[in-house]
Structure formats: C-alpha cells, structure tokens
Write an enzyme that holds these catalytic residues in place. Structure first.
Site, mmCIF file in Angstrom:
data_model
loop_
_atom_site.group_PDB
_atom_site.id
_atom_site.type_symbol
_atom_site.label_atom_id
_atom_site.label_comp_id
_atom_site.label_asym_id
_atom_site.label_seq_id
_atom_site.Cartn_x
_atom_site.Cartn_y
_atom_site.Cartn_z
ATOM 1 N N GLU A 73 151.898 29.392 -50.267
ATOM 2 C CA GLU A 73 150.780 30.106 -49.543
ATOM 3 C C GLU A 73 151.036 31.708 -49.743
ATOM 4 O OE1 GLU A 73 149.249 29.030 -45.888
ATOM 5 O OE2 GLU A 73 147.985 30.896 -45.797
ATOM 6 N N GLU A 75 154.865 36.288 -46.863
ATOM 7 C CA GLU A 75 154.250 37.219 -45.897
ATOM 8 C C GLU A 75 154.903 38.675 -45.803
ATOM 9 O OE1 GLU A 75 150.834 37.692 -44.534
ATOM 10 O OE2 GLU A 75 151.736 39.480 -44.352
ATOM 11 N N ASP A 83 157.169 40.793 -50.755
ATOM 12 C CA ASP A 83 156.005 40.993 -51.492
ATOM 13 C C ASP A 83 155.998 39.781 -52.432
ATOM 14 O OD1 ASP A 83 154.022 41.506 -53.432
ATOM 15 O OD2 ASP A 83 154.739 43.543 -53.951
ATOM 16 N N ASP A 121 143.490 40.651 -48.771
ATOM 17 C CA ASP A 121 142.858 41.926 -48.300
ATOM 18 C C ASP A 121 141.901 42.444 -49.343
ATOM 19 O OD1 ASP A 121 144.605 42.894 -45.909
ATOM 20 O OD2 ASP A 121 145.903 42.178 -47.578
ATOM 21 N N LYS A 133 136.799 49.130 -50.999
ATOM 22 C CA LYS A 133 136.286 50.449 -51.614
ATOM 23 C C LYS A 133 136.636 50.482 -53.134
ATOM 24 C CE LYS A 133 136.559 53.665 -47.555
ATOM 25 N NZ LYS A 133 137.752 54.261 -46.781
ATOM 26 N N ASP A 177 135.579 36.247 -47.686
ATOM 27 C CA ASP A 177 134.434 36.468 -47.094
ATOM 28 C C ASP A 177 133.710 37.702 -47.735
ATOM 29 O OD1 ASP A 177 136.123 38.307 -45.752
ATOM 30 O OD2 ASP A 177 135.364 37.959 -43.774
ATOM 31 N N THR A 183 140.832 30.555 -40.656
ATOM 32 C CA THR A 183 141.886 31.231 -40.336
ATOM 33 C C THR A 183 141.485 32.170 -39.423
ATOM 34 O OG1 THR A 183 141.530 32.943 -42.047
ATOM 35 C CG2 THR A 183 142.687 30.991 -42.769
ATOM 36 N N GLU A 195 139.304 34.699 -41.085
ATOM 37 C CA GLU A 195 138.084 34.260 -41.401
ATOM 38 C C GLU A 195 137.052 34.228 -40.162
ATOM 39 O OE1 GLU A 195 138.542 30.252 -42.558
ATOM 40 O OE2 GLU A 195 136.445 29.912 -43.244
HETATM 41 C C1 LIG Z 1 143.328 39.828 -44.783
HETATM 42 S S1 LIG Z 1 144.966 39.149 -44.272
HETATM 43 C C2 LIG Z 1 144.414 37.390 -44.224
HETATM 44 C C3 LIG Z 1 145.670 36.536 -43.603
HETATM 45 C C4 LIG Z 1 145.443 35.055 -43.412
HETATM 46 N N1 LIG Z 1 145.598 34.412 -44.501
HETATM 47 C C5 LIG Z 1 144.069 34.771 -42.570
HETATM 48 O O1 LIG Z 1 143.253 34.437 -43.233
HETATM 49 O O2 LIG Z 1 144.298 35.082 -41.392
HETATM 50 C C6 LIG Z 1 145.769 39.203 -45.782
HETATM 51 C C7 LIG Z 1 147.326 39.207 -45.453
HETATM 52 O O3 LIG Z 1 147.958 39.286 -46.895
HETATM 53 C C8 LIG Z 1 149.298 39.728 -46.753
HETATM 54 N N2 LIG Z 1 149.511 40.174 -48.017
HETATM 55 C C9 LIG Z 1 148.756 41.123 -48.982
HETATM 56 N N3 LIG Z 1 149.367 41.254 -50.122
HETATM 57 C C10 LIG Z 1 150.471 40.551 -49.859
HETATM 58 C C11 LIG Z 1 151.745 40.398 -50.959
HETATM 59 N N4 LIG Z 1 151.558 40.980 -52.195
HETATM 60 N N5 LIG Z 1 152.701 39.644 -50.492
HETATM 61 C C12 LIG Z 1 152.788 39.046 -49.489
HETATM 62 N N6 LIG Z 1 151.675 39.100 -48.419
HETATM 63 C C13 LIG Z 1 150.730 39.903 -48.659
HETATM 64 C C14 LIG Z 1 148.997 40.799 -45.790
HETATM 65 O O4 LIG Z 1 150.171 41.245 -45.180
HETATM 66 C C15 LIG Z 1 148.059 40.204 -44.641
HETATM 67 O O5 LIG Z 1 148.686 39.520 -43.885
#
Ligand SMILES: C[S@@+](CC[C@H](N)C(=O)[O-])C[C@H]1O[C@@H](n2cnc3c(N)ncnc32)[C@H](O)[C@@H]1O
Length: 224
Positions: free
Chosen positions: A57, A82, A109, A132, A136, A168, A203, A206
C-alpha cells in the site's frame, strides 16, 4: 554542476507528532518497520508467516484503514509505505495495540522503494487510496500515477496481480485511466469505474471528500 531535483509526489509537512506517536516511532520501529535500503528485500525476513500473498500500500496516511484491512485479510501480508511521520507513528500504535502480525511499514518515498527494494514479479496487489490529487494544472506533473510509474509497477506485480486506486477527483480518475491506455499488459477489471470493493473501508481522506460532496471512483486493473 547543478543537481536536478526529482519531482516528488508529496510535500513533507511539519505535522505535529503526538507524544503517543513519537514514543511509537522510538520504541516500535525496530520490530515493526523495515528500513529503506538500496537492495532487494526478502519478504520472508520480515513477516512471521511466509508464503502469503503480498500487497503493497502506497501512501496510507494515518493508516487506520490499512490496519483494518490487514486485520480482516489475515491470509495476506501487507507492506505499507508512507513518508509522513505522524501517520507512521499512528499505524505503529495500531499494529501494536491490535497485535497485527501481517503488516509492516517502510517510511520512505514509495517510488524509490519500488526502484530499489521490491523484486520483480513479487507483488500480488498494490493499493493506492486517495493519492494527492495535485489538481492545479501546473502541479499535475507531481501526480504519483503517471505512465512512467505504471511501467515501473508492471514489472513488480505478479501475473494476474492487481492495482487498486481510489480517488475523489474526477479529473484524476480520467487521468489514471488515460495513463494506463498505452500499456497493453493491464486490463481494466470492468468497462467503467466500479463500486468500492468490500475489503476497502472508507479512509480518512475519503471521508473529508465525501463531506465536501465529492464522488469516489475505485479503479482496478489486472496485470496480464
Ligand atoms: C491524500 S493522502 C491519502 C492518505 C490515505 N490513503 C487516506 O486515504 O486517508 C496521500 C498520502 O500519500 C502519501 N504519499 C504521497 N506520495 C508518496 C510517496 N511517493 N511515497 C510514500 N507516500 C506518499 C502522502 O504523504 C499522504 O499521506
């Protein structure tokens, strides 16, 4: 010589750590986390029960849903990746409180984790819930899901392995479908977006979108 900075799909926020999360990061990491390394991982070294399916994940956020899924699907080993420390601390606490054996964490990452640590043909599935949106136009290049990213993961998935993405943002949903278009190895599970599978609870991110009136798209591709 100027060093070219890679485009990252995240921004490291200075989110405040609660005391409970920071204690978890200090005390629970050694047993429940896998350090990032520039070498291939042997999953059997980190999970108590081997030979289970492996699901990666990416971007689990606070991780409550991740813990819930791992608790339900006990026959699968989960690897959560994460970058955000409060989320990692929170999930460490969930794993510890609930004594979850089939979930481990890498804080790094995910793109580099895929590049360096994940062996080819080793994953049964990949979950990416609410990446994310970088909505934009000038930021679209930071979206995690790009054709180059999918090319990378197609080698990591086993035959018949799946990738499940939820978003979403309609624009991102269409972008995701478009990004898969040129890759012949993936088949969309249905001809259109499909309903949320029963294994995915809502989530945190969400629920925020739903409160704002957003629709949710679950997209699932199978690797052939
Ligand atoms: C919009 S949040 C959604 C979090 C969760 N999946 C939820 O639905 O509540 C996106 C998450 O992806 C993580 N993230 C984005 N790019 C990433 C990467 N390249 N490696 C690890 N985590 C990443 C961010 O730190 C953030 O916590």
């Amino acid at each position: 010589m100027t060093k070219i900075r890679p485009i990252r799909s995240y921004v490291l926020r200075q989110g405040r750590l609660t005391k409970y999360q920071s204690i978890a990061l200090k005390d629970l990491s050694a047993n429940l986390m896998i350090p990032f390394e520039r070498s291939l991982i042997n999953f059997n070294d980190f999970f108590e029960t081997n030979d289970k399916k492996i699901i990666l994940e990416i971007g689990f956020g606070m991780g409550d849903t991740t813990a819930e899924i791992a608790e339900t699907l006990v026959d699968v080993n989960f690897l959560g990746v994460e970058v955000h420390s409060p989320g990692v601390g929170n999930l460490l606490n969930r794993i510890n409180e609930k004594n979850i054996k089939n979930l481990r964490i890498i804080q790094h990452d995910a793109v580099e984790v895929l590049d360096f640590m994940i062996p080819n043909n080793s994953l049964d599935g990949i979950h990416i819930f609410f990446p994310d949106p970088w909505h934009k136009k000038k930021h679209n290049k930071r979206r995690l899901i790009q054709t180059s990213f999918i090319e990378k993961i197609q080698h990591k998935l086993k035959n018949e392995g799946y990738i499940h993405i939820a978003t979403d943002w309609e624009d991102y949903a269409l972008w995701i479908l478009d990004s898969f278009k040129s890759l012949e190895n993936f088949t969309l599970k249905s001809t259109d977006f499909f309903e949320k599978p029963s294994y995915r609870p809502n989530t945190k991110y969400e629920n925020r979108g739903i409160r704002l009136g957003h629709r949710v798209w679950d997209i699932l591709f199978i690797r052939q």
